[in-house]
Design an enzyme around this catalytic site. Sequence first.
Site, PDB file in Angstrom:
ATOM      1  CE1 TYR A 267     -24.895  46.520  20.947  1.00 42.07           C
ATOM      2  CE2 TYR A 267     -23.467  46.586  22.885  1.00 42.07           C
ATOM      3  CZ  TYR A 267     -24.290  47.225  21.971  1.00 42.07           C
ATOM      4  OH  TYR A 267     -24.478  48.575  22.058  1.00 42.07           O
TER       5      TYR A 267
ATOM      6  CD  GLU B 249     -21.531  50.360  23.108  1.00 40.27           C
ATOM      7  OE1 GLU B 249     -22.397  49.606  23.574  1.00 40.27           O
ATOM      8  OE2 GLU B 249     -21.801  51.388  22.476  1.00 40.27           O
TER       9      GLU B 249
ATOM     10  CB  CYS C  11     -42.874  49.587  11.303  1.00 39.27           C
ATOM     11  SG  CYS C  11     -43.012  48.667  12.853  1.00 39.27           S
TER      12      CYS C  11
ATOM     13  CB  CYS D  33     -41.449  55.829  14.221  1.00 34.72           C
ATOM     14  SG  CYS D  33     -40.165  54.649  13.755  1.00 34.72           S
TER      15      CYS D  33
ATOM     16  CD1 TRP E 145     -21.267  56.713  24.360  1.00 35.65           C
ATOM     17  CD2 TRP E 145     -21.434  57.156  26.542  1.00 35.65           C
ATOM     18  NE1 TRP E 145     -22.557  56.464  24.737  1.00 35.65           N
ATOM     19  CE2 TRP E 145     -22.695  56.728  26.081  1.00 35.65           C
ATOM     20  CE3 TRP E 145     -21.297  57.495  27.910  1.00 35.65           C
ATOM     21  CZ2 TRP E 145     -23.802  56.630  26.913  1.00 35.65           C
ATOM     22  CZ3 TRP E 145     -22.401  57.395  28.723  1.00 35.65           C
ATOM     23  CH2 TRP E 145     -23.628  56.965  28.231  1.00 35.65           C
ATOM     24  NE  ARG E 146     -24.486  58.709  20.349  1.00 39.87           N
ATOM     25  CZ  ARG E 146     -25.798  58.455  20.333  1.00 39.87           C
ATOM     26  NH1 ARG E 146     -26.661  59.432  20.149  1.00 39.87           N
ATOM     27  NH2 ARG E 146     -26.234  57.223  20.506  1.00 39.87           N
TER      28      ARG E 146
ATOM     29  CB  CYS F 286     -45.996  54.353  15.581  1.00 37.75           C
ATOM     30  SG  CYS F 286     -45.743  52.808  16.461  1.00 37.75           S
TER      31      CYS F 286
ATOM     32  CG  ASP G  23     -28.603  46.628  22.376  1.00 38.00           C
ATOM     33  OD1 ASP G  23     -29.486  46.770  21.504  1.00 38.00           O
ATOM     34  OD2 ASP G  23     -28.247  47.561  23.125  1.00 38.00           O
TER      35      ASP G  23
ATOM     36  CD  GLN H 124     -27.528  42.499  31.280  1.00 37.16           C
ATOM     37  OE1 GLN H 124     -28.693  42.602  31.629  1.00 37.16           O
ATOM     38  NE2 GLN H 124     -27.140  41.646  30.359  1.00 37.16           N
ATOM     39  CB  THR H 125     -25.839  49.679  33.315  1.00 35.29           C
ATOM     40  OG1 THR H 125     -25.251  48.526  33.923  1.00 35.29           O
ATOM     41  CG2 THR H 125     -25.778  50.828  34.298  1.00 35.29           C
TER      42      THR H 125
ATOM     43  CB  CYS I 145     -38.776  51.594  18.641  1.00 38.24           C
ATOM     44  SG  CYS I 145     -39.627  50.091  18.173  1.00 38.24           S
TER      45      CYS I 145
HETATM   46  N1  ADE Z   1     -26.660  51.395  24.656  1.00 39.21           N
HETATM   47  C1  ADE Z   1     -25.645  50.579  24.389  1.00 39.21           C
HETATM   48  N2  ADE Z   1     -24.604  51.248  23.872  1.00 39.21           N
HETATM   49  C2  ADE Z   1     -24.964  52.543  23.806  1.00 39.21           C
HETATM   50  C3  ADE Z   1     -24.339  53.723  23.380  1.00 39.21           C
HETATM   51  N3  ADE Z   1     -23.106  53.708  22.905  1.00 39.21           N
HETATM   52  N4  ADE Z   1     -25.024  54.869  23.464  1.00 39.21           N
HETATM   53  C4  ADE Z   1     -26.255  54.872  23.956  1.00 39.21           C
HETATM   54  N5  ADE Z   1     -26.902  53.809  24.389  1.00 39.21           N
HETATM   55  C5  ADE Z   1     -26.281  52.638  24.327  1.00 39.21           C
END
Ligand code: ADE
Length: 353
Positions: free
Chosen positions: A138, A57, A224, A218, A35-36, A215, A156, A62-63, A208
Amino acid sequence: MRSTEKAASAVSPGFEGFAGALLDWYARSARDLPWRVGPAERAAGTTPDPYRVWLAEIMLQQTTVPHATRYFYAFTQRWPTVEDLAAAADGDVMAAWAGLGYYARARNLLKCAREIAAAGDWPRSESGLRKLPGIGAYTAGAVAALAFGERAPAVDGNVDRVFARLLAAKGDWKAEKTRIASLVRELVPADRPGEFAEALMDLGATICTPKRPNCLICPVRDWCAARAEGEPERYPVKPEKKAKPKRQGEVFAIFREMDVLVERRPDSGLLGGMLALPTTEWSESGAGGRPEWAKEKGDEIGEVRHVFTHFELRLTVVCLDLEDTPEGFEWMRVSKAGDAFPSVFKKALKLAL
Ligand code: ADE
Protein backbone atom coordinates in the site's frame (compact mmCIF):
# COMPACT_ATOMS: atom_id res chain seq x y z
CA MET A 1 -10.55 15.94 -24.51
CA ARG A 2 -8.68 15.10 -21.30
CA SER A 3 -6.27 12.23 -21.46
CA THR A 4 -8.17 10.38 -18.70
CA GLU A 5 -11.12 10.21 -21.08
CA LYS A 6 -8.98 9.46 -24.11
CA ALA A 7 -7.74 6.39 -22.29
CA ALA A 8 -11.29 5.28 -21.55
CA SER A 9 -11.38 2.64 -24.24
CA ALA A 10 -8.53 0.86 -22.45
CA VAL A 11 -10.38 0.96 -19.16
CA SER A 12 -11.96 -2.12 -17.55
CA PRO A 13 -15.45 -2.84 -18.88
CA GLY A 14 -18.08 -1.07 -16.83
CA PHE A 15 -15.66 1.62 -15.64
CA GLU A 16 -15.55 3.90 -18.68
CA GLY A 17 -15.58 7.50 -17.49
CA PHE A 18 -15.09 6.50 -13.85
CA ALA A 19 -11.67 8.10 -13.30
CA GLY A 20 -12.77 11.31 -14.99
CA ALA A 21 -15.89 11.66 -12.83
CA LEU A 22 -13.89 10.95 -9.68
CA LEU A 23 -11.17 13.45 -10.57
CA ASP A 24 -13.68 16.18 -11.45
CA TRP A 25 -15.26 15.73 -8.04
CA TYR A 26 -11.82 15.76 -6.38
CA ALA A 27 -10.90 19.02 -8.11
CA ARG A 28 -13.94 20.61 -6.41
CA SER A 29 -13.97 18.77 -3.08
CA ALA A 30 -10.43 17.77 -2.08
CA ARG A 31 -9.76 17.86 1.65
CA ASP A 32 -7.13 20.34 2.75
CA LEU A 33 -4.52 18.23 4.55
CA PRO A 34 -1.10 19.34 5.81
CA TRP A 35 0.85 16.71 3.84
CA ARG A 36 -1.11 17.20 0.67
CA VAL A 37 -0.46 19.31 -2.41
CA GLY A 38 -4.03 20.12 -3.48
CA PRO A 39 -5.43 20.06 -7.02
CA ALA A 40 -4.96 23.80 -7.64
CA GLU A 41 -1.34 23.75 -6.49
CA ARG A 42 -0.65 20.60 -8.48
CA ALA A 43 -2.13 22.22 -11.56
CA ALA A 44 0.22 25.16 -10.95
CA GLY A 45 3.18 22.78 -11.03
CA THR A 46 3.87 22.19 -7.34
CA THR A 47 5.00 18.65 -6.57
CA PRO A 48 4.70 17.05 -3.14
CA ASP A 49 7.71 16.51 -0.90
CA PRO A 50 8.20 12.71 -0.75
CA TYR A 51 9.33 12.96 2.87
CA ARG A 52 6.03 14.52 3.94
CA VAL A 53 4.00 12.11 1.80
CA TRP A 54 5.80 9.07 3.19
CA LEU A 55 5.71 10.28 6.82
CA ALA A 56 1.97 10.90 6.58
CA GLU A 57 1.31 7.51 5.01
CA ILE A 58 3.19 5.71 7.78
CA MET A 59 1.40 7.72 10.48
CA LEU A 60 -2.00 7.18 8.88
CA GLN A 61 -1.77 3.39 8.97
CA GLN A 62 -4.28 2.31 11.62
CA THR A 63 -4.62 5.92 12.77
CA THR A 64 -7.28 8.57 12.11
CA VAL A 65 -6.49 11.78 10.22
CA PRO A 66 -7.09 14.09 13.25
CA HIS A 67 -4.87 11.99 15.54
CA ALA A 68 -2.08 11.65 12.94
CA THR A 69 -2.21 15.36 12.09
CA ARG A 70 -0.95 16.43 15.52
CA TYR A 71 2.02 14.08 15.22
CA PHE A 72 2.67 15.09 11.63
CA TYR A 73 3.08 18.75 12.65
CA ALA A 74 5.30 17.83 15.60
CA PHE A 75 7.57 15.61 13.49
CA THR A 76 7.92 17.96 10.53
CA GLN A 77 8.63 20.90 12.81
CA ARG A 78 11.32 19.04 14.71
CA TRP A 79 12.69 17.06 11.76
CA PRO A 80 11.88 19.01 8.57
CA THR A 81 13.75 16.68 6.19
CA VAL A 82 14.42 12.97 5.92
CA GLU A 83 18.10 13.70 6.66
CA ASP A 84 17.11 15.44 9.92
CA LEU A 85 15.02 12.45 10.91
CA ALA A 86 17.82 10.06 9.96
CA ALA A 87 20.18 11.93 12.30
CA ALA A 88 17.77 11.87 15.27
CA ALA A 89 18.44 9.77 18.38
CA ASP A 90 16.33 6.59 18.51
CA GLY A 91 14.91 7.46 21.94
CA ASP A 92 13.77 10.91 20.77
CA VAL A 93 11.87 9.47 17.82
CA MET A 94 10.28 6.71 19.90
CA ALA A 95 9.23 9.30 22.50
CA ALA A 96 7.78 11.58 19.82
CA TRP A 97 5.83 8.61 18.43
CA ALA A 98 4.40 7.72 21.88
CA GLY A 99 0.62 7.55 21.71
CA LEU A 100 0.44 6.73 17.99
CA GLY A 101 0.68 2.99 18.60
CA TYR A 102 2.07 0.18 16.46
CA TYR A 103 5.59 1.04 17.49
CA ALA A 104 7.25 -1.16 14.89
CA ARG A 105 6.22 1.64 12.53
CA ALA A 106 8.46 4.10 14.39
CA ARG A 107 11.42 1.74 14.42
CA ASN A 108 11.03 1.11 10.70
CA LEU A 109 10.52 4.81 10.08
CA LEU A 110 13.97 5.51 11.46
CA LYS A 111 15.58 2.62 9.60
CA CYS A 112 13.95 3.78 6.39
CA ALA A 113 15.02 7.42 6.88
CA ARG A 114 18.59 6.27 7.50
CA GLU A 115 18.64 4.13 4.36
CA ILE A 116 17.36 7.02 2.27
CA ALA A 117 19.81 9.49 3.81
CA ALA A 118 22.68 7.05 3.20
CA ALA A 119 21.60 6.48 -0.42
CA GLY A 120 21.33 10.25 -0.95
CA ASP A 121 17.85 10.13 -2.51
CA TRP A 122 14.51 8.35 -2.62
CA PRO A 123 13.88 5.42 -4.89
CA ARG A 124 11.31 6.88 -7.26
CA SER A 125 9.40 3.75 -8.22
CA GLU A 126 6.85 1.54 -6.53
CA SER A 127 9.20 -1.47 -6.74
CA GLY A 128 12.16 0.51 -5.37
CA LEU A 129 10.12 1.91 -2.49
CA ARG A 130 8.77 -1.55 -1.64
CA LYS A 131 12.27 -2.68 -0.66
CA LEU A 132 12.58 -0.10 2.12
CA PRO A 133 11.90 -0.97 5.79
CA GLY A 134 8.27 -0.53 6.81
CA ILE A 135 7.05 0.07 3.26
CA GLY A 136 4.47 -2.50 2.19
CA ALA A 137 2.42 -2.75 -0.99
CA TYR A 138 0.00 0.00 0.00
CA THR A 139 2.61 2.56 1.09
CA ALA A 140 4.85 1.88 -1.92
CA GLY A 141 1.91 2.48 -4.25
CA ALA A 142 0.74 5.56 -2.38
CA VAL A 143 4.17 7.25 -2.26
CA ALA A 144 4.98 6.31 -5.88
CA ALA A 145 1.68 7.77 -7.08
CA LEU A 146 1.40 10.80 -4.78
CA ALA A 147 5.01 11.95 -4.71
CA PHE A 148 6.47 10.62 -7.97
CA GLY A 149 3.48 10.47 -10.31
CA GLU A 150 3.89 6.78 -11.07
CA ARG A 151 0.82 4.93 -12.32
CA ALA A 152 0.61 2.85 -9.15
CA PRO A 153 -2.43 1.89 -7.05
CA ALA A 154 -2.84 2.68 -3.34
CA VAL A 155 -5.32 0.18 -1.99
CA ASP A 156 -5.99 0.25 1.74
CA GLY A 157 -9.05 -0.82 3.73
CA ASN A 158 -11.01 2.26 2.68
CA VAL A 159 -10.38 1.68 -1.01
CA ASP A 160 -11.30 -1.99 -0.53
CA ARG A 161 -14.63 -0.87 0.93
CA VAL A 162 -15.32 1.58 -1.91
CA PHE A 163 -14.62 -1.07 -4.55
CA ALA A 164 -16.46 -3.84 -2.69
CA ARG A 165 -19.50 -1.58 -3.10
CA LEU A 166 -18.83 -0.56 -6.68
CA LEU A 167 -18.60 -4.26 -7.58
CA ALA A 168 -21.19 -5.51 -5.06
CA ALA A 169 -18.49 -8.03 -4.19
CA LYS A 170 -20.13 -11.06 -2.61
CA GLY A 171 -17.40 -13.67 -3.00
CA ASP A 172 -14.75 -14.85 -0.60
CA TRP A 173 -13.23 -11.66 0.84
CA LYS A 174 -9.63 -12.64 0.24
CA ALA A 175 -10.35 -13.39 -3.42
CA GLU A 176 -12.37 -10.19 -3.75
CA LYS A 177 -9.47 -8.16 -2.38
CA THR A 178 -7.20 -9.64 -5.03
CA ARG A 179 -9.77 -8.76 -7.71
CA ILE A 180 -10.05 -5.21 -6.35
CA ALA A 181 -6.26 -4.75 -6.27
CA SER A 182 -5.90 -5.63 -9.95
CA LEU A 183 -8.94 -3.57 -10.97
CA VAL A 184 -7.62 -0.46 -9.21
CA ARG A 185 -4.22 -0.94 -10.85
CA GLU A 186 -5.95 -0.95 -14.25
CA LEU A 187 -8.05 2.10 -13.44
CA VAL A 188 -5.24 4.45 -12.32
CA PRO A 189 -5.04 7.15 -14.99
CA ALA A 190 -1.60 7.77 -16.45
CA ASP A 191 -1.82 11.56 -16.18
CA ARG A 192 -3.02 12.03 -12.58
CA PRO A 193 -2.22 8.91 -10.54
CA GLY A 194 -1.58 10.82 -7.30
CA GLU A 195 -4.84 12.70 -7.43
CA PHE A 196 -6.70 9.50 -8.32
CA ALA A 197 -5.34 7.90 -5.13
CA GLU A 198 -6.17 10.98 -3.07
CA ALA A 199 -9.65 11.16 -4.55
CA LEU A 200 -10.34 7.55 -3.55
CA MET A 201 -9.07 8.30 -0.04
CA ASP A 202 -11.39 11.31 0.22
CA LEU A 203 -14.34 9.42 -1.23
CA GLY A 204 -13.88 6.66 1.36
CA ALA A 205 -13.47 9.14 4.21
CA THR A 206 -16.28 11.56 3.40
CA ILE A 207 -18.93 9.83 1.25
CA CYS A 208 -18.47 6.07 0.98
CA THR A 209 -18.11 5.78 4.77
CA PRO A 210 -18.36 2.44 6.59
CA LYS A 211 -21.76 2.92 8.23
CA ARG A 212 -23.83 5.41 6.26
CA PRO A 213 -22.61 6.00 2.74
CA ASN A 214 -24.03 9.18 1.29
CA CYS A 215 -24.87 7.88 -2.18
CA LEU A 216 -26.97 10.91 -3.05
CA ILE A 217 -23.90 13.08 -3.44
CA CYS A 218 -21.49 10.38 -4.61
CA PRO A 219 -19.68 11.31 -7.83
CA VAL A 220 -19.40 7.65 -8.90
CA ARG A 221 -22.85 6.41 -7.93
CA ASP A 222 -23.61 5.58 -11.59
CA TRP A 223 -20.85 2.97 -11.52
CA CYS A 224 -21.95 1.45 -8.20
CA ALA A 225 -23.58 -1.98 -8.21
CA ALA A 226 -24.24 -1.91 -4.45
CA ARG A 227 -26.15 1.34 -4.80
CA ALA A 228 -28.20 -0.19 -7.62
CA GLU A 229 -29.05 -3.08 -5.28
CA GLY A 230 -30.16 -0.56 -2.64
CA GLU A 231 -28.08 -1.61 0.37
CA PRO A 232 -24.51 -0.37 -0.09
CA GLU A 233 -23.72 -0.59 3.64
CA ARG A 234 -23.97 -4.41 3.34
CA TYR A 235 -20.55 -4.30 1.71
CA PRO A 236 -17.81 -5.32 2.17
CA VAL A 237 -18.93 -8.83 3.10
CA LYS A 238 -16.10 -10.03 5.32
CA PRO A 239 -15.72 -13.18 7.42
CA GLU A 240 -16.66 -12.62 11.06
CA LYS A 241 -13.82 -11.47 13.24
CA LYS A 242 -12.74 -13.85 15.97
CA ALA A 243 -12.93 -12.46 19.51
CA LYS A 244 -9.52 -11.27 20.68
CA PRO A 245 -7.77 -13.38 23.29
CA LYS A 246 -7.39 -11.81 26.72
CA ARG A 247 -4.19 -11.35 28.66
CA GLN A 248 -3.50 -9.96 32.09
CA GLY A 249 -0.67 -9.01 34.38
CA GLU A 250 0.59 -6.43 36.86
CA VAL A 251 2.26 -3.10 36.22
CA PHE A 252 4.31 -1.36 38.90
CA ALA A 253 4.19 2.33 39.70
CA ILE A 254 7.26 3.07 41.80
CA PHE A 255 8.08 6.67 42.67
CA ARG A 256 11.09 8.35 44.22
CA GLU A 257 10.49 12.06 44.82
CA MET A 258 9.73 13.49 41.35
CA ASP A 259 10.86 10.37 39.51
CA VAL A 260 9.30 7.12 38.40
CA LEU A 261 11.03 3.80 37.74
CA VAL A 262 11.15 2.95 34.04
CA GLU A 263 12.77 0.55 31.61
CA ARG A 264 13.44 0.58 27.89
CA ARG A 265 11.74 -2.44 26.31
CA PRO A 266 13.85 -4.63 24.01
CA ASP A 267 13.85 -3.50 20.38
CA SER A 268 11.97 -6.48 19.05
CA GLY A 269 8.53 -7.56 20.11
CA LEU A 270 5.48 -5.76 21.42
CA LEU A 271 6.08 -2.06 22.24
CA GLY A 272 9.68 -2.73 21.22
CA GLY A 273 12.11 0.11 21.88
CA MET A 274 9.55 2.04 23.91
CA LEU A 275 9.96 3.42 27.39
CA ALA A 276 7.82 1.44 29.85
CA LEU A 277 6.79 0.92 33.46
CA PRO A 278 8.00 -2.34 34.99
CA THR A 279 5.47 -5.14 34.52
CA THR A 280 5.07 -8.86 35.00
CA GLU A 281 4.69 -10.99 31.89
CA TRP A 282 1.29 -10.74 30.28
CA SER A 283 -0.46 -14.06 29.92
CA GLU A 284 -3.92 -15.56 29.76
CA SER A 285 -3.92 -16.53 33.44
CA GLY A 286 -1.87 -13.55 34.59
CA ALA A 287 0.28 -15.96 36.58
CA GLY A 288 3.58 -14.68 35.23
CA GLY A 289 5.10 -14.10 38.68
CA ARG A 290 6.86 -11.03 39.94
CA PRO A 291 10.57 -10.34 39.73
CA GLU A 292 12.54 -10.87 42.95
CA TRP A 293 12.77 -7.12 43.69
CA ALA A 294 8.96 -6.72 43.55
CA LYS A 295 7.98 -9.40 46.08
CA GLU A 296 6.56 -6.92 48.62
CA LYS A 297 2.75 -6.91 48.27
CA GLY A 298 2.28 -3.17 47.65
CA ASP A 299 -0.99 -1.32 47.08
CA GLU A 300 -3.29 -2.41 44.28
CA ILE A 301 -4.75 0.87 43.17
CA GLY A 302 -6.85 -0.14 40.20
CA GLU A 303 -6.86 -1.55 36.73
CA VAL A 304 -6.18 -0.37 33.20
CA ARG A 305 -7.32 -1.96 29.97
CA HIS A 306 -5.83 -1.66 26.54
CA VAL A 307 -6.65 -3.25 23.20
CA PHE A 308 -3.73 -4.36 21.06
CA THR A 309 -3.99 -5.78 17.54
CA HIS A 310 -3.92 -9.40 18.68
CA PHE A 311 -5.20 -9.35 22.26
CA GLU A 312 -6.94 -7.38 24.96
CA LEU A 313 -4.92 -6.56 28.03
CA ARG A 314 -6.02 -5.97 31.63
CA LEU A 315 -3.31 -4.75 34.00
CA THR A 316 -3.53 -4.35 37.75
CA VAL A 317 -1.64 -1.24 38.79
CA VAL A 318 0.45 -1.81 41.91
CA CYS A 319 2.28 0.89 43.83
CA LEU A 320 5.47 -0.29 45.50
CA ASP A 321 8.14 1.30 47.68
CA LEU A 322 11.66 0.48 46.66
CA GLU A 323 15.02 1.37 48.21
CA ASP A 324 17.36 0.19 45.47
CA THR A 325 17.30 0.52 41.71
CA PRO A 326 16.81 -2.90 40.13
CA GLU A 327 19.17 -3.82 37.32
CA GLY A 328 18.04 -2.71 33.88
CA PHE A 329 15.79 0.06 35.24
CA GLU A 330 16.29 3.78 35.73
CA TRP A 331 14.60 6.76 37.36
CA MET A 332 13.07 9.39 35.16
CA ARG A 333 11.13 12.60 35.79
CA VAL A 334 7.46 11.66 35.90
CA SER A 335 6.46 14.26 33.29
CA LYS A 336 9.20 13.23 30.85
CA ALA A 337 8.38 9.53 31.23
CA GLY A 338 4.66 10.18 30.85
CA ASP A 339 5.25 11.96 27.55
CA ALA A 340 7.39 9.13 26.21
CA PHE A 341 5.19 6.22 27.30
CA PRO A 342 2.94 4.30 24.91
CA SER A 343 -0.76 4.62 25.77
CA VAL A 344 -1.05 1.60 28.04
CA PHE A 345 1.63 2.97 30.39
CA LYS A 346 0.30 6.51 30.14
CA LYS A 347 -3.00 5.14 31.47
CA ALA A 348 -1.30 3.26 34.31
CA LEU A 349 0.80 6.26 35.29
CA LYS A 350 -2.24 8.53 35.27
CA LEU A 351 -4.10 6.16 37.55
CA ALA A 352 -1.14 5.94 39.94
CA LEU A 353 -0.85 9.72 40.12
N1 ADE B 1 -5.27 7.76 4.47
C1 ADE B 1 -4.15 7.15 4.10
N2 ADE B 1 -3.31 7.98 3.46
C2 ADE B 1 -3.93 9.18 3.42
C3 ADE B 1 -3.59 10.44 2.91
N3 ADE B 1 -2.43 10.65 2.30
N4 ADE B 1 -4.47 11.44 3.05
C4 ADE B 1 -5.62 11.22 3.67
N5 ADE B 1 -6.00 10.07 4.19
C5 ADE B 1 -5.17 9.04 4.08
